[in-house]
Design an enzyme around this catalytic site. Structure first.
Site, PDB file in Angstrom:
ATOM      1  N   HIS A 119      -9.509   1.605   4.697  1.00 38.97           N
ATOM      2  CA  HIS A 119      -8.506   1.881   5.674  1.00 38.97           C
ATOM      3  C   HIS A 119      -8.662   2.944   6.629  1.00 38.97           C
ATOM      4  CE1 HIS A 119      -4.352   2.979   6.687  1.00 38.97           C
ATOM      5  NE2 HIS A 119      -4.025   1.821   6.151  1.00 38.97           N
ATOM      6  N   GLU A 167      -5.933  -4.279  10.828  1.00 39.37           N
ATOM      7  CA  GLU A 167      -4.913  -3.476  10.971  1.00 39.37           C
ATOM      8  C   GLU A 167      -5.345  -2.376  12.126  1.00 39.37           C
ATOM      9  OE1 GLU A 167      -2.700  -2.545   6.867  1.00 39.37           O
ATOM     10  OE2 GLU A 167      -4.431  -1.180   7.417  1.00 39.37           O
ATOM     11  N   GLY A 202       2.606  -0.910   4.498  1.00 43.49           N
ATOM     12  CA  GLY A 202       2.790   0.567   4.086  1.00 43.49           C
ATOM     13  C   GLY A 202       4.362   0.850   3.951  1.00 43.49           C
ATOM     14  N   LYS A 236       0.172   4.099  -0.322  1.00 46.28           N
ATOM     15  CA  LYS A 236      -0.556   5.676   0.109  1.00 46.28           C
ATOM     16  C   LYS A 236      -0.356   6.884  -0.926  1.00 46.28           C
ATOM     17  CE  LYS A 236      -0.362   3.528   4.557  1.00 46.28           C
ATOM     18  NZ  LYS A 236      -0.277   3.558   6.064  1.00 46.28           N
ATOM     19  N   ASN A 240       0.857  -1.233   0.109  1.00 47.77           N
ATOM     20  CA  ASN A 240       0.018   0.158  -0.029  1.00 47.77           C
ATOM     21  C   ASN A 240       0.825   1.287  -0.148  1.00 47.77           C
ATOM     22  OD1 ASN A 240      -1.909   1.966   0.466  1.00 47.77           O
ATOM     23  ND2 ASN A 240      -2.308   1.365   2.442  1.00 47.77           N
TER      24      ASN A 240
END
Ligand code: PGA
Length: 220
Positions: free
Chosen positions: A96, A145, A203, A11, A9
Site C-alpha cells: 500500500h 491506487e 478506505g 487502516k 481497508n
C-alpha cells in the site's frame, strides 16, 4: 461473469470493539452471491475476533490483513509472518502507498512479501500506484491506487482506471485489477461498470457500516 471484489481497508482505525460492532451490523445484511467477494481487512489486533465473529455468524465475508512480513517465521521482532497469519486471513494487502511512504517499503520488499503470502496459501493483493509500478510475477490480484486519490475525495476517473487495468491485463490476461482511491456509494458503480475493473479497495467509506452497505448495494 467477472468476480467483483469489494475490499474494506480499515487502516489503523478500529479497535476490537469497533470491529465487532461493524461485523454485527454488516454481516447479517450481506447476501451470498457467487461472484461477489467481500473482504474486510482489520488491524492485526482485531483479526482473530473478527474471524471468529464471521464464522459464528456464517457471514459471506473473507478476512484479510493489511500487510505481512517479508521474512519467514523466526527472529523478527514485531513482524507478523505469513505462517502466523495463515488460517486467519485469506488475503493480504501488500505494498500500500502508505507503507511505501511511511515505512520505506520497496518494490523488492513487496515482491518478497508476495512470495511469503503464496507459500502460506494467502492471496496477495498488491497495490500499485501507477502504470509503471512493477507487478510481482506470481501476483494475480492488484489494486491500482493513484496517490492523489487516496483519502482525498478526488478519485481518478473510471475511464483512466480502466485504461491502466487494460494495459496491465495485456501483460497478464489472468490478472484481476481493482481500483482504489476515494471510492464511495456514489461512484462505485461507475468503476465496476468498466470492462477490466474487477472490484474496489475502499478506505474511508468502508469505516461506517451503513456507508459500506451502500457500496455493496450499488455493486450488485
Ligand atoms: P480511501 O483509501 O478510500 O480513503 O481513498 C483507499 C485506500 O487507501 O486503499
Amino acid at each position: 461473469m467477472k468476480n467483483i471484489w469489494i475490499i474494506a481497508n480499515w487502516k489503523s482505525n478500529k479497535n476490537i470493539a469497533d470491529s465487532l460492532d461493524w461485523i454485527a451490523q454488516v454481516g447479517p445484511k450481506l447476501q451470498r452471491q457467487s461472484n461477489l467477494r467481500v473482504v474486510v481487512c482489520p488491524g492485526f489486533s482485531a483479526l482473530e475476533e473478527v474471524k471468529k465473529a464471521i464464522l459464528v455468524g456464517n457471514y459471506p465475508i473473507m478476512v484479510g490483513s493489511q500487510d505481512l512480513s517479508p521474512f519467514k517465521e523466526g527472529p523478527y521482532t514485531g513482524e507478523e509472518s505469513a505462517h502466523n497469519l495463515a488460517g486467519m486471513v485469506e488475503l493480504a494487502i501488500l505494498g500500500h502507498s502508505e507503507r511505501r511512504q511511511n515505512f520505506g517499503e520497496s518494490d523488492e520488499m513487496v515482491s518478497r512479501k508476495v512470495d511469503r503470502a503464496l507459500e502460506a496459501g494467502i492471496i496477495p493483493l498488491v497495490c500499485i500506484q501507477a502504470r509503471e509500478t512493477p507487478v510481482p510475477p506470481k501476483c494475480e490480484l492488484v489494486a491500482y491506487e493513484p496517490i492523489f486519490a487516496i483519502g482525498s475525495g478526488f478519485p481518478d476517473s473510471p475511464e483512466s482506471a480502466n485504461n491502466i487495468a487494460t494495459a496491465l491485463k495485456q501483460k497478464n490476461k489472468d490478472l484481476e485489477v481493482l481500483y482504489g482511491g476515494s471510492v464511495n456509494g456514489g461512484n462505485v458503480a461507475n468503476f465496476l461498470a468498466q470492462e477490466n475493473i474487477s472490484g474496489v479497495l475502499v478506505g474511508t467509506a468502508s469505516l461506517p457500516a451503513e456507508e459500506f452497505l451502500a457500496i455493496i448495494d450499488k455493486s450488485l
